[in-house]
Design an enzyme around this catalytic site. Structure first.
Site, PDB file in Angstrom:
ATOM      1  N   CYS A 111       0.879  -1.184   0.000  1.00 29.93           N
ATOM      2  CA  CYS A 111       0.000   0.000   0.000  1.00 29.93           C
ATOM      3  C   CYS A 111       0.908   1.223   0.000  1.00 29.93           C
ATOM      4  O   CYS A 111       1.041   1.906   1.015  1.00 29.93           O
ATOM      5  CB  CYS A 111      -0.909  -0.007   1.220  1.00 29.93           C
ATOM      6  N   ALA A 112       1.536   1.512  -1.116  1.00 31.43           N
ATOM      7  CA  ALA A 112       2.773   2.292  -1.119  1.00 31.43           C
ATOM      8  C   ALA A 112       2.633   3.798  -1.298  1.00 31.43           C
ATOM      9  O   ALA A 112       3.492   4.542  -0.850  1.00 31.43           O
ATOM     10  CB  ALA A 112       3.708   1.758  -2.205  1.00 31.43           C
ATOM     11  N   ALA A 113       1.609   4.269  -2.013  1.00 30.23           N
ATOM     12  CA  ALA A 113       1.543   5.707  -2.324  1.00 30.23           C
ATOM     13  C   ALA A 113       1.490   6.540  -1.047  1.00 30.23           C
ATOM     14  O   ALA A 113       0.869   6.126  -0.070  1.00 30.23           O
ATOM     15  CB  ALA A 113       0.322   5.990  -3.198  1.00 30.23           C
ATOM     16  N   GLY A 116       7.016   7.338   0.100  1.00 31.61           N
ATOM     17  CA  GLY A 116       8.105   7.625   1.027  1.00 31.61           C
ATOM     18  C   GLY A 116       8.755   6.369   1.577  1.00 31.61           C
ATOM     19  O   GLY A 116       9.988   6.255   1.612  1.00 31.61           O
ATOM     20  N   CYS A 233      -1.516   4.164  11.394  1.00 28.46           N
ATOM     21  CA  CYS A 233      -1.340   5.435  12.110  1.00 28.46           C
ATOM     22  C   CYS A 233      -2.602   5.709  12.918  1.00 28.46           C
ATOM     23  O   CYS A 233      -3.161   6.802  12.873  1.00 28.46           O
ATOM     24  CB  CYS A 233      -1.010   6.574  11.148  1.00 28.46           C
TER      25      CYS A 233
END
Length: 510
Positions: A111-113, A116, A233
């Site tokens: 889930c990269a976008a 960073g 988060c």
């Protein structure tokens, strides 16, 4: 308090934190923390510390991470445009550190976008192994691809796929997987007030459905002995300890690897599983499962200089009996054929939408030859990857075309350029990943005289031929790698004392 927090959220946190609640609440009156992470793909730590244009304070859980004063605007410096550092919230640097990436690893950022954490992984790979970086949102993959390119990553494939389809193509293939899971975002309320306003829309219940599916599929993607880092988060135990406990209950071949507490990471909260059970909002987990969740980790905004995060390090035990697919990530011809037939029957339009081209066709052979001619004349290094055609452009791919067949590919590798009217036109990502020692012509600019900023704004520059550093007695006429204090920015084309600016319009300094 500057941030308006939802009342339901406050009531939950008061129940969960007890005596810590007042300190937690007071943290919302503290300033948020800004950070940068040095991109060691392009610059060493020692070199960056000598060049750093602003004061730095070490982030405890990331050796390449530093706190900076947000008011200095680190994005408004040529070194940022050279990809020497990534602007990143300090707590968000922890998951990749826990993944413990080594050279030659095969890593999936699921889930990269916006990318960073992918650039952080790439720096740890040091140009070796493989990084597959994916996001299910086609819009968000634009930022993901741009960051992969800006930070000089050569060994990455960018996908816009569902986890299920990646698992079909790469069963038990990756030995490291990062899941920065979609979540209710409670830990980011201080950083982004809009997340607090939209908290009920991004409900905990909706997020747990997605998280459960992603973890299940990641188990099918991971090789025996491999590691998954799951992070959120948010503070919600439904998305954190309870999600991990449920996964461990269903996947007894996995175990939690406890993390060190020396960097400020607090332990997980198995007692919160009991809290959910007593409220009728969660199952009663076996004692051996519940106790393991203490080995998870949390960053608390009232205990560290950062925002709220949760982490779990999961490792898959090595099985006694393994197939070749499980041992080595090998996909048999029969498996590939069955997968292709299955995918074709389910979504033929998608397969036609993003094919990886067959460079054996005569027209594509000519284009690849144009690339080879350019490389021979302008480069002085053997570059990694297999040259392939994709969407009319040329890439150096760390994977074969067969491995990518049927997947929705955004970037099949390192984008090097395209061919127009029989001539090869080098792409900007080729320049950003090259070093000054790998090209025939270099023009080095400096920060002090303002030329670097003028280049980044797209201006034409005057440059005497003596300023062009040429290898092997080459003529200064032609494509020139533009650098700032020795680090690549992009291309220029020099002729008769003028440098035509090749810096892309969409990347320019504003």
């Amino acid at each position: 308090m500057a941030v308006q927090l939802p009342n339901v959220f406050l009531k939950r946190m008061q129940e969960l934190l007890g005596s810590e609640y007042d300190d937690f609440l007071a943290s919302y009156d503290s300033p948020r923390y800004a950070g940068i992470r040095v991109n060691t793909l392009k610059i060493s730590m020692d070199s960056f510390l000598k060049l750093a244009p602003f004061s730095l304070k070490q982030v405890p859980w990331c050796e390449t991470g530093f706190y900076v004063d947000e008011q200095i605007k680190p994005g408004k410096h040529p070194f940022y445009h050279a990809g020497l550092y990534y602007i990143q919230e300090p707590s968000a640097m922890a998951p990749v550190e826990l993944l413990e990436v080594s050279e030659e690893d095969r890593v999936l950022d699921l889930c990269a976008a916006p990318g960073g954490k992918s650039t952080q992984i790439a720096a740890k790979l040091k140009g070796t192994g493989l990084l597959v970086t994916n996001d299910i949102s086609s819009e968000r993959t634009k930022a993901l691809a741009k960051n992969i390119e800006l930070y000089g990553v050569r060994n990455a494939v960018v996908l816009n796929e569902s986890p299920e389809r990646i698992a079909q193509a790469f069963p038990h293939f990756f030995n490291k997987i990062l899941i920065d899971a979609p979540c209710s975002g409670e830990g980011m309320f201080r950083k982004d007030e809009d997340m607090a306003r939209q908290w009920e829309r991004h409900s905990i219940a909706k997020c747990t459905v997605m998280q459960r599916d992603i973890l299940q599929i990641a188990a099918d993607l991971l090789a025996p002995g491999g590691r998954i880092v799951y992070s959120t988060c948010t503070f919600a135990p439904e998305e954190d300890e309870a999600m991990i406990a449920e996964f461990l209950s269903d996947h007894r071949q996995f175990e939690i690897i406890p993390m060190t507490r020396e960097t400020g990471i607090s332990p997980g909260r198995p007692d919160w599983l009991d809290w959910l059970y007593r409220k009728g909002e969660g199952p009663e987990f076996p004692a051996d499962i519940a106790s393991q969740t203490e080995g998870c980790g949390r960053l608390w905004p009232h205990k560290v200089e950062g925002e709220g995060h949760f982490f779990a390090v999961l490792e898959r035990k090595k099985d006694g009996q393994q197939t070749d697919e499980e041992k080595y990530g090998i996909i048999s011809s029969e498996t590939k054929r069955n997968q292709r037939d299955d995918m074709k029957s389910k979504s033929p339009k998608r397969l036609r939408k993003a094919p990886v081209g067959d460079h054996k066709q005569s027209g594509e052979r000519e284009q690849l030859k144009a690339w080879e001619t350019f490389a021979e004349a302008n480069l002085r290094a053997k570059l990694p990857g297999e040259p392939i055609m994709f969407g009319g452009h040329i890439y150096l791919s760390p994977l074969s075309k067969d491995q990518l067949d049927g997947l929705k590919v955004v970037r099949p590798g390192w984008y090097v350029g395209t061919v127009k009217n029989g001539r090869f036109m080098p792409g900007h990502p080729l320049a950003t990943a090259l070093t000054a020692g790998e090209v025939v012509r270099v023009l080095d600019l400096t920060v002090e005289d303002g030329e670097a900023v003028r280049y980044l704004k797209g201006e034409t520059l005057a440059a005497e031929p003596s300023r062009i550093r040429c290898l092997d007695g080459a003529d200064p006429k032609g494509y020139v790698l533009i650098t700032v204090d020795g680090y690549s920015l992009g291309w220029g084309k020099w002729l008769d004392g003028l440098l035509k600016n090749e810096y892309p319009a969409g990347w320019r300094w504003t």
